[in-house]
Enzyme design. Structure first.
Site, PDB file in Angstrom:
ATOM      1  N   TYR A 267       0.843  -1.195   0.000  1.00  0.00           N
ATOM      2  CA  TYR A 267       0.000   0.000   0.000  1.00  0.00           C
ATOM      3  C   TYR A 267       0.885   1.253   0.000  1.00  0.00           C
ATOM      4  O   TYR A 267       2.108   1.159   0.140  1.00  0.00           O
ATOM      5  CB  TYR A 267      -0.898  -0.007   1.233  1.00  0.00           C
TER       6      TYR A 267
ATOM      7  N   SER B 125       6.828   2.413  12.890  1.00  0.00           N
ATOM      8  CA  SER B 125       6.445   1.083  12.422  1.00  0.00           C
ATOM      9  C   SER B 125       4.927   0.974  12.459  1.00  0.00           C
ATOM     10  O   SER B 125       4.239   1.854  12.976  1.00  0.00           O
ATOM     11  CB  SER B 125       7.050   0.007  13.311  1.00  0.00           C
ATOM     12  N   LYS B 126       4.446  -0.149  11.931  1.00  0.00           N
ATOM     13  CA  LYS B 126       3.002  -0.375  11.881  1.00  0.00           C
ATOM     14  C   LYS B 126       2.354  -0.230  13.251  1.00  0.00           C
ATOM     15  O   LYS B 126       1.224   0.189  13.372  1.00  0.00           O
ATOM     16  CB  LYS B 126       2.724  -1.785  11.365  1.00  0.00           C
ATOM     17  N   ARG B 127       3.110  -0.642  14.262  1.00  0.00           N
ATOM     18  CA  ARG B 127       2.547  -0.614  15.611  1.00  0.00           C
ATOM     19  C   ARG B 127       2.259   0.817  16.111  1.00  0.00           C
ATOM     20  O   ARG B 127       1.452   1.016  16.986  1.00  0.00           O
ATOM     21  CB  ARG B 127       3.499  -1.307  16.595  1.00  0.00           C
TER      22      ARG B 127
ATOM     23  N   GLY C 180       0.976   3.310  14.496  1.00  0.00           N
ATOM     24  CA  GLY C 180      -0.178   3.970  13.900  1.00  0.00           C
ATOM     25  C   GLY C 180      -0.423   3.303  12.584  1.00  0.00           C
ATOM     26  O   GLY C 180       0.367   2.479  12.153  1.00  0.00           O
TER      27      GLY C 180
END
Ligand code: GLU
Length: 460
Positions: A13, A239-241, A243
């Site tokens: 994405y 990182s994804k964590r 947000g």
């Protein structure tokens, strides 16, 4: 004319760091009356997908960023790259290297054993003999062996690299003939006329290699702006964590695209202490020379705050268009403007706004247990019954506040004796905007029905 570009590799994405890069390039082109181009860097056929390229375009559409001309796909330009590789070979600025994998590995091991930096030893740089059989060669650039590659970065100031530390006659075409990343970027940027490159500083170490290629071709070197990364609040790589990373996830979480763009423009750039920027203002003020040289830090509360500001100031038609994404269609409701006025100050996200709208428009299917326990006293049903009887006979029944005051006065009651009961009856919960506003939006008929239902519920 300034020509910028956004050149994502479609491996997944579009993440918010990418969108920020795109935004900066877009703004700078708009500000200067230049052009902003989109190039999809999809040469890695194994890792790139059409869906990912489409996701990028979808995110562009959502945020309203538009590019000039057609999208350029690198995967459709392999013939062109071959031609440019051939050109460098012909001019003897590049050469075939026939080193086998085994030979390369042995060379590396030896260098490591000698505590040297592993590097290509230049074996085929000036090779004139007969090439070994059975080896598909790679193509290497003849990079400067010594000296310095320096450039004036628009964000970082003067940046310089020692040739012998990094260049190494790097490969420009693999043995299967496919061009490498640094090669395609240079050919495309030059052919597309890109003269201002704003990109993440994770690309900083590619820049000297690209400069070598610009010079080999005799192309003029663009102006570079390397933008520091976005860190998490702890100062580590985002990182994804920390947000959502996918731009479209912000849409699903109920953020308006204007709020997200405003949030991103400020992550790494400022204009005095102004926090809220319309797109027009961003275009009027943005200058990549003002990008902060230090990393910025992701702050979810700030994004929420901005989103609340944008919701507060959005016209009701805009809010109801957005609410469609969350299953609420009030576009042709006669009370939609009143409802928007009631909710826009209270919602931080479109999800909250849509849920609040639902809780007002839809008759409650159940009542909040805690609220019922707390507010339903032995007199509750009697109070509500006489309120319903009063409202039924009140001739200006849409002036709910006046009517209610008259009712309270006649019955020697206080608003607090019935307000929460009415609120629960109307919305199912003990938190909602002003009950009189809610009544105004749903109208007398629904008010009477909902209160009657609640009376029935209490009595059973
Ligand atoms: N395709 C590269 C990336 O997605 C960007 C190349 C560039 O901006 O020069 O990281």
């Amino acid at each position: 004319m300034v020509i910028t570009r956004f050149a994502p590799s479609p491996t997944g994405y579009l993440h918010i760091g990418g969108l920020r890069t795109a935004l900066y390039n877009y703004l700078w082109a708009k500000r200067t009356g230049g052009k902003f181009l989109l190039r999809i860097e999809d040469t890695d056929l194994k890792r790139n997908s059409l869906e990912a390229a489409q996701a990028i375009e979808e995110a562009f559409k959502w945020t309203g960023l538009s590019y000039d001309g057609e999208v350029v796909y690198q995967s459709q330009r392999f013939d062109l790259y071959k031609e440019y590789v051939r050109k460098l070979l012909e001019e003897e600025k590049a050469y075939y290297c026939y080193m086998s994998k085994e030979e390369l590995d042995a060379m590396r091991e030896e260098q490591i054993a000698k505590k040297e930096r592993p590097r290509y030893n230049g074996k085929y740089r000036d090779f004139k003999g007969t090439p070994p059989l059975g080896i598909e060669p790679v193509v290497r650039i003849k990079a400067p062996l010594s000296g310095e590659i320096a450039f004036e970065d628009g964000v970082k100031g003067r940046v310089s690299f020692k040739a012998e530390d990094i260049l190494d006659d790097f490969i420009i075409a693999r043995s299967d003939g496919t061009p490498t990343y640094n090669f395609t970027v240079v050919v495309d940027d030059a052919l597309m006329g890109v003269n201002h490159v704003i990109r993440g500083d994770d690309h900083l170490s590619n820049t000297p290699k690209q400069i070598v290629l610009y010079e080999a071709f005799g192309f003029s070197v663009p102006k570079f702006f390397h933008v520091p990364m976005i860190n998490n609040p702890q100062g580590k790589k985002l990182s994804k964590r920390d947000g959502a990373m996918d731009v479209m996830e912000y849409k699903n979480m109920g953020y308006l695209s204007e709020a997200l763009l405003n949030f991103l423009v400020r992550l790494g750039w400022s204009h005095g202490d102004q926090e809220i920027f319309s797109l027009e203002e961003m275009i009027a003020f943005f200058d990549p020379h003002d990008i902060n040289a230090s990393a910025s830090s992701y702050n979810q509360q700030k994004l929420e705050w901005l989103n609340a500001q944008y919701i507060k100031n959005a016209p009701s038609s805009r809010l109801w268009d957005e609410a469609l994404n969350f299953g609420v269609d009030l576009r042709s409701d006669k009370n939609s403007a009143a409802l928007a006025d009631m909710l826009r100050e209270r919602a931080k996200t479109m999800i909250q706004l849509a849920n609040m709208a639902k809780s007002i428009i839809d008759e409650p299917l159940s009542y909040d247990e805690e609220a019922v326990k707390k507010f339903v006293t032995p007199t509750a049903a009697a109070y509500l019954k006489s309120y319903v009887a009063f409202l039924k006979n009140y001739d200006q029944s849409d002036a709910f506040e006046g009517a209610t005051n008259e009712f309270l006065e006649k019955n020697a009651l206080k608003l607090k004796d019935i307000a929460q009961l009415i609120r629960i009856a109307l919305t199912g919960s003990s938190v909602s905007p002003s009950i009189f506003e809610v009544m105004g939006v749903i109208g007398l008929k629904a008010v009477l029905e909902r209160i009657q239902k609640f009376i029935d519920f209490i009595e059973n």
